[in-house]
Design a protein around this motif. Sequence first.
Motif, PDB file in Angstrom:
ATOM      1  N   UNK A 184       0.844  -1.193   0.000  1.00 21.49           N
ATOM      2  CA  UNK A 184       0.000   0.000   0.000  1.00 21.49           C
ATOM      3  C   UNK A 184       0.873   1.234   0.000  1.00 21.49           C
ATOM      4  N   UNK A 185       0.696   2.105  -0.966  1.00 22.52           N
ATOM      5  CA  UNK A 185       1.438   3.360  -1.009  1.00 22.52           C
ATOM      6  C   UNK A 185       0.531   4.485  -0.567  1.00 22.52           C
ATOM      7  N   UNK A 186      -0.308   4.937  -1.476  1.00 20.67           N
ATOM      8  CA  UNK A 186      -1.326   5.926  -1.161  1.00 20.67           C
ATOM      9  C   UNK A 186      -2.551   5.606  -2.001  1.00 20.67           C
ATOM     10  N   UNK A 187      -3.705   6.043  -1.534  1.00 19.31           N
ATOM     11  CA  UNK A 187      -4.935   5.731  -2.240  1.00 19.31           C
ATOM     12  C   UNK A 187      -5.203   6.767  -3.317  1.00 19.31           C
ATOM     13  N   UNK A 188      -5.514   6.280  -4.524  1.00 17.18           N
ATOM     14  CA  UNK A 188      -5.901   7.154  -5.619  1.00 17.18           C
ATOM     15  C   UNK A 188      -7.296   6.842  -6.101  1.00 17.18           C
ATOM     16  N   UNK A 189      -7.568   5.544  -6.356  1.00 18.01           N
ATOM     17  CA  UNK A 189      -8.854   5.153  -6.920  1.00 18.01           C
ATOM     18  C   UNK A 189      -9.039   3.655  -6.765  1.00 18.01           C
ATOM     19  N   UNK A 190     -10.285   3.215  -6.617  1.00 18.19           N
ATOM     20  CA  UNK A 190     -10.653   1.804  -6.665  1.00 18.19           C
ATOM     21  C   UNK A 190     -11.619   1.635  -7.831  1.00 18.19           C
ATOM     22  N   UNK A 191     -11.402   0.582  -8.638  1.00 17.71           N
ATOM     23  CA  UNK A 191     -12.224   0.373  -9.823  1.00 17.71           C
ATOM     24  C   UNK A 191     -12.605  -1.090  -9.950  1.00 17.71           C
ATOM     25  N   UNK A 192     -13.694  -1.338 -10.684  1.00 18.20           N
ATOM     26  CA  UNK A 192     -14.187  -2.679 -10.958  1.00 18.20           C
ATOM     27  C   UNK A 192     -14.429  -2.793 -12.451  1.00 18.20           C
ATOM     28  N   UNK A 193     -13.984  -3.910 -13.043  1.00 18.38           N
ATOM     29  CA  UNK A 193     -14.198  -4.149 -14.465  1.00 18.38           C
ATOM     30  C   UNK A 193     -14.572  -5.611 -14.660  1.00 18.38           C
ATOM     31  N   UNK A 194     -15.378  -5.889 -15.681  1.00 15.04           N
ATOM     32  CA  UNK A 194     -15.759  -7.255 -16.023  1.00 15.04           C
ATOM     33  C   UNK A 194     -15.410  -7.479 -17.486  1.00 15.04           C
ATOM     34  N   UNK A 195     -14.887  -8.677 -17.790  1.00 21.27           N
ATOM     35  CA  UNK A 195     -14.549  -9.042 -19.171  1.00 21.27           C
ATOM     36  C   UNK A 195     -15.132 -10.411 -19.485  1.00 21.27           C
ATOM     37  N   UNK A 196     -15.568 -10.578 -20.729  1.00 17.31           N
ATOM     38  CA  UNK A 196     -16.182 -11.830 -21.164  1.00 17.31           C
ATOM     39  C   UNK A 196     -15.141 -12.892 -21.505  1.00 17.31           C
ATOM     40  N   UNK A 197     -15.554 -14.161 -21.531  1.00 10.10           N
ATOM     41  CA  UNK A 197     -14.633 -15.266 -21.836  1.00 10.10           C
ATOM     42  C   UNK A 197     -13.856 -15.035 -23.141  1.00 10.10           C
ATOM     43  N   UNK A 198     -12.570 -15.370 -23.092  1.00 14.31           N
ATOM     44  CA  UNK A 198     -11.709 -15.269 -24.261  1.00 14.31           C
ATOM     45  C   UNK A 198     -11.105 -13.902 -24.510  1.00 14.31           C
ATOM     46  N   UNK A 199     -11.554 -12.874 -23.795  1.00 10.14           N
ATOM     47  CA  UNK A 199     -11.058 -11.515 -24.001  1.00 10.14           C
ATOM     48  C   UNK A 199      -9.615 -11.407 -23.503  1.00 10.14           C
TER      49      UNK A 199
END
Length: 153
Positions: free
Chosen positions: A33-48
């Motif tokens: 852990x350094x410093x907090x900038x952003x938290x993100x969530x992403x979803x990708x489909x099979x084979x991507x």
Amino acid sequence: MASIQGVMKKQLVKHSDDRGYFMELLRNDDAMYGSFGQASLSMSFPGVIKAFHYHRLQDDIWYFPSGHAQVVLHDMRKDSPTYRQTDVYYMGEDNSFLLFIPRGVAHGYRVLGPKPVSIVYFTNMAYNANEPDESRLAYDDPEIGFDWSTKNR
């Protein structure tokens, strides 16, 4: 195999009972852990395949809570003792850990298996659309030379 300098892995522990489970992801006293900038969530489909990109200033911490992914890192830092080294990690719901990816290390992933993958990632900087800290390379960049195909063994 020695891993790329600066990359850190934190094994995650699930505390389960008859109600479900609890798992700590990231704490401000973790070495990665350094410093907090952003938290993100992403979803990708099979084979991507989502690869490759790297940052000049931003560090990433990746976690895959669902699905399975083949994560590929390639050290782009000319002053690093692991310059041009490529590492592969298999992450996902059956192999829970955080992966710290330092700035200057190109990173990407391929979705494995028949279901989508979700990635939660933390960065030490918030995304700036006016000045994005992101350089892109093709998934099949000849300098990296990574073969994304699954081999029968």
